[in-house]
Design an enzyme around this catalytic site. Sequence first.
Site, PDB file in Angstrom:
ATOM      1  N   GLY A  55      40.207  40.392  43.819  1.00 44.78           N
ATOM      2  CA  GLY A  55      41.135  41.305  44.479  1.00 44.78           C
ATOM      3  C   GLY A  55      42.374  40.572  44.947  1.00 44.78           C
ATOM      4  O   GLY A  55      42.367  39.343  45.073  1.00 44.78           O
ATOM      5  N   CYS A  82      35.453  35.408  42.632  1.00 41.90           N
ATOM      6  CA  CYS A  82      36.776  35.130  43.165  1.00 41.90           C
ATOM      7  C   CYS A  82      36.953  35.751  44.556  1.00 41.90           C
ATOM      8  O   CYS A  82      36.332  35.284  45.494  1.00 41.90           O
ATOM      9  CB  CYS A  82      37.852  35.592  42.190  1.00 41.90           C
ATOM     10  SG  CYS A  82      39.425  34.783  42.510  1.00 41.90           S
ATOM     11  N   TYR A  83      37.721  36.817  44.679  1.00 40.15           N
ATOM     12  CA  TYR A  83      37.863  37.412  46.012  1.00 40.15           C
ATOM     13  C   TYR A  83      36.488  37.742  46.591  1.00 40.15           C
ATOM     14  O   TYR A  83      36.222  37.522  47.782  1.00 40.15           O
ATOM     15  CB  TYR A  83      38.711  38.689  45.955  1.00 40.15           C
ATOM     16  CG  TYR A  83      38.989  39.268  47.327  1.00 40.15           C
ATOM     17  CD1 TYR A  83      39.967  38.703  48.142  1.00 40.15           C
ATOM     18  CD2 TYR A  83      38.245  40.342  47.825  1.00 40.15           C
ATOM     19  CE1 TYR A  83      40.211  39.206  49.413  1.00 40.15           C
ATOM     20  CE2 TYR A  83      38.488  40.859  49.095  1.00 40.15           C
ATOM     21  CZ  TYR A  83      39.476  40.276  49.883  1.00 40.15           C
ATOM     22  OH  TYR A  83      39.716  40.770  51.140  1.00 40.15           O
ATOM     23  N   HIS A 169      36.350  33.548  37.097  1.00 43.37           N
ATOM     24  CA  HIS A 169      36.115  34.900  36.577  1.00 43.37           C
ATOM     25  C   HIS A 169      35.252  34.861  35.317  1.00 43.37           C
ATOM     26  O   HIS A 169      35.773  34.718  34.219  1.00 43.37           O
ATOM     27  CB  HIS A 169      37.448  35.576  36.248  1.00 43.37           C
ATOM     28  CG  HIS A 169      38.261  35.921  37.443  1.00 43.37           C
ATOM     29  ND1 HIS A 169      38.090  37.099  38.147  1.00 43.37           N
ATOM     30  CD2 HIS A 169      39.239  35.248  38.078  1.00 43.37           C
ATOM     31  CE1 HIS A 169      38.934  37.134  39.155  1.00 43.37           C
ATOM     32  NE2 HIS A 169      39.646  36.027  39.141  1.00 43.37           N
ATOM     33  N   GLU A 171      33.938  37.215  33.836  1.00 45.08           N
ATOM     34  CA  GLU A 171      34.148  38.405  33.015  1.00 45.08           C
ATOM     35  C   GLU A 171      35.276  38.253  32.006  1.00 45.08           C
ATOM     36  O   GLU A 171      35.379  38.998  31.042  1.00 45.08           O
ATOM     37  CB  GLU A 171      34.424  39.619  33.924  1.00 45.08           C
ATOM     38  CG  GLU A 171      35.786  39.628  34.622  1.00 45.08           C
ATOM     39  CD  GLU A 171      35.829  38.837  35.932  1.00 45.08           C
ATOM     40  OE1 GLU A 171      34.989  37.935  36.101  1.00 45.08           O
ATOM     41  OE2 GLU A 171      36.708  39.105  36.765  1.00 45.08           O
ATOM     42  N   ASP A 227      37.232  59.776  20.721  1.00 44.96           N
ATOM     43  CA  ASP A 227      36.505  60.362  21.850  1.00 44.96           C
ATOM     44  C   ASP A 227      36.132  61.825  21.606  1.00 44.96           C
ATOM     45  O   ASP A 227      34.974  62.212  21.763  1.00 44.96           O
ATOM     46  CB  ASP A 227      37.315  60.238  23.144  1.00 44.96           C
ATOM     47  CG  ASP A 227      37.727  58.801  23.429  1.00 44.96           C
ATOM     48  OD1 ASP A 227      37.060  57.887  22.888  1.00 44.96           O
ATOM     49  OD2 ASP A 227      38.702  58.591  24.159  1.00 44.96           O
ATOM     50  N   LYS A 370      35.131  52.540  25.826  1.00 45.32           N
ATOM     51  CA  LYS A 370      35.520  52.833  24.444  1.00 45.32           C
ATOM     52  C   LYS A 370      34.560  52.214  23.416  1.00 45.32           C
ATOM     53  O   LYS A 370      34.154  52.880  22.469  1.00 45.32           O
ATOM     54  CB  LYS A 370      36.931  52.289  24.206  1.00 45.32           C
ATOM     55  CG  LYS A 370      37.574  52.822  22.961  1.00 45.32           C
ATOM     56  CD  LYS A 370      38.184  54.142  23.258  1.00 45.32           C
ATOM     57  CE  LYS A 370      38.969  54.704  22.105  1.00 45.32           C
ATOM     58  NZ  LYS A 370      39.609  55.962  22.527  1.00 45.32           N
TER      59      LYS A 370
END
Length: 514
Positions: A55, A82-83, A169, A171, A227, A370
């Site tokens: 964040g 992190c944050y 991070h 991710e 979609d 997605k």
Amino acid sequence: MNREKILVIDFGGQYNQLVARRVRECSVYCEIYSYKTDLEKIKAMAPQGIILTGGPDSCYAEGAASCSRELFDMGIPVLGLCYGAQLMMHVLGGRVTKAPVREYGKIEVDVDRSSRLFGNVSEKTVCWMSHNDYIEKTAPGFRVIGRTADCPAAAAEWEEKQLYAVQFHPEVLHTQEGTKIIHNFLYEICRCQGTWKMDAFAENSIEAIREKVGSGKVLCALSGGVDSSVAAVMLSKAVGEQLTCVFVDHGLLRKDEGDQVEEVFGPNGPYNLNFIRVNAQERFYERLKGVEEPEQKRKIIGEEFIRVFEEEAKKIGAVDFLVQGTIYPDVVESGLGGESAVIKSHHNVGGLPDYVDFKEIIEPLRNLFKDEVRRVGLELGIPEKLVYRQPFPGPGLGIRIIGEVTPEKVMMVQEADAIYREEIARAGLDRKIGQYFAALTNMRSVGVMGDERTYDYAVALRAVNTIDFMTAETAEIPWDVLGKVASRIVNEVRNVNRVFYDISQKPPATIEFE
Ligand code: GLN
């Protein structure tokens, strides 16, 4: 259904959706919630584990995004990123301050492999960092399990309490062993089973839809995009002929796309549904005559689309359910899921459209990313060509033609784009480039053809790679491929005598032109 669940608590970090995607890629279901979410609500969801995202705030500053101490006392494993890591330390009595040296980019981290978080990770591993603050002192009870040259506590754990904090991070794909680390948290620490599988999702949802719809009538607006196509197929498998799909061809589709949609969903296709194709090209061209301003074009196309759809819906009469292809990023970006600012309001999230008479809305893909939608699509047997179709804006080629839209210009950009896609596929690059398309600039310039002067249009070729569509970098297409595309375009497309290759990044340029 998905009893096993991880909660991603969002502190406004730019990678929040990425965190959730990585978790799901490890076959564990997860949802994103704002840090303001009530602790009682979190408890009631009984997650297997909790991940705190990054964040923009400094956790020690007044008014910073925070969380209560009890979050760490529920006996649920928590991983702070992190944050999230800094906040965990701050709340539990450690010390977070402005870092003497900020770290940004790929940084080597020394990890302690005796921690369950890093069991199978290399001792020195490259991680993605992006921080101004750092953990000066870990909170009581924690032991440091990761260090960098400038960060004495790049990772810490309190094993008995199952609390883990990492300054980097995992991710982000630049963190080389990031997925392993997330996997370790999910399976070694949270003891997840990995029940999130797309085939089970499709089957369960179809069953649930069938039950919900009963003998009701269902209406779906089909765009031919991934979609709405996947949503339509799910519905057709659930309720067959009770479903009517309306496909509005606004004359701004890619070359032959209207026919391709009809091939799949029309009477000769594999699905047993009612299919209505409305050829409304003329209407759209008429309304776009003389209009040059991009936002105005978007508005006109959007309005006209609803009008056409509404007319068709009226012919069908009252329906019970309206199907929409909303996906999870739409929900999050509309400000309903996490903490990120409203990036764009999606017309189909939140409020109910009032242009058709119906009782309830069905959004079968509302919880999916997605790539998950694509996996469900393949699972349902939808042709790959359709499943891997590139993102295409609702206003279609209308915003890939700079300036006024005319039928002649539509044809030019359709032809140029088809050549481009064909050559990219021939070079084996179609799955390697995120998004690529041709646009028609409004520029005319002098050329020479067959010894004669020409004064014709210029086509721009765009090709970008992007992970999240928020930022994008130019894809590098080999010169010989580009050369071939360019020469075919000027040879085969009438009234085009020049081809440009767009090498701008997003930001400051956008992916689309208008
Ligand atoms: N704002 C915090 C810092 O600058 C955390 C940053 C982040 O989560 N990426 O250190």
